[in-house]
Design an enzyme around this catalytic site. Structure first.
Site, PDB file in Angstrom:
ATOM      1  N   HIS A 105      61.083  -2.437 -53.016  1.00  0.00           N
ATOM      2  CA  HIS A 105      62.235  -1.792 -53.801  1.00  0.00           C
ATOM      3  C   HIS A 105      61.807  -2.318 -55.280  1.00  0.00           C
ATOM      4  CE1 HIS A 105      63.319  -5.521 -52.524  1.00  0.00           C
ATOM      5  NE2 HIS A 105      63.866  -5.889 -53.845  1.00  0.00           N
ATOM      6  N   HIS A 107      63.300  -2.982 -59.139  1.00  0.00           N
ATOM      7  CA  HIS A 107      64.561  -3.335 -59.920  1.00  0.00           C
ATOM      8  C   HIS A 107      64.393  -2.720 -61.374  1.00  0.00           C
ATOM      9  CE1 HIS A 107      65.643  -6.977 -57.446  1.00  0.00           C
ATOM     10  NE2 HIS A 107      64.479  -7.054 -57.225  1.00  0.00           N
TER      11      HIS A 107
END
Ligand code: 5GP
Length: 143
Positions: A105, A107
């Site tokens: 992932h 940010h």
């Protein structure tokens, strides 16, 4: 160090399968974006490929182009939604780097002149704030 296998029981895999809720702001065939529940600033969003990998190190390179195209799209949307001065992009790989959830992932965090980031995985945000912020980002993404 030996490579660690992808664990399909990680929290983001559960979110991707719809087993636990999230405040989604974007979804297509390959990528999902939702609000971080412990934001380092207002509008902190996470962008994930649906394809499983622990992090960048074991990712199929073919997933990275579509992922980062959406990282850019979300970065522009959060900048607009929060009238931010800048946007920080962070991506951690393995515990030594600060990674705490083992599904790749990125940010995306709106930034404001003179205001530092809150701590990583600090305090849980109130659900109503996440709902409101997700709404602002969805609106910015649709304009
Ligand atoms: P990492 O250190 O792995 O890059 O960061 C994981 C991020 O996921 C942290 O910023 C943390 O606040 C966030 N997070 C942890 N658990 C959950 C969850 O259940 N839902 C959402 N939306 N975010 C989470």
């Amino acid at each position: 160090m030996a490579e660690t296998a992808y664990d399909p029981g990680n929290i983001f895999a559960k979110i991707l399968r719809g087993e636990i809720p999230s405040h989604r702001v974007y979804e297509d065939d390959a990528v999902v974006a939702f609000m971080d529940v412990m934001p380092q600033g207002p509008g902190h969003t996470l962008v994930l490929p649906k394809a499983p990998s622990r992090n960048l190190l074991d990712a199929d390179p073919a997933t990275l182009g579509p992922l980062f195209a959406i990282v850019q799209k979300v970065a522009l949307a959060v900048k607009k939604a929060f009238d931010a001065d800048g946007v920080t992009i962070i991506q951690f790989n393995e515990p030594a780097s600060g990674q705490t959830v083992y599904h790749l992932h990125v940010h995306v965090i709106p930034r404001f002149d003179g205001i530092p980031l809150k701590p990583h995985t600090g305090q849980m945000e109130r659900p109503e704030v996440l709902v409101e912020n997700a709404g602002k980002i969805r609106t910015a993404l649709s304009n």
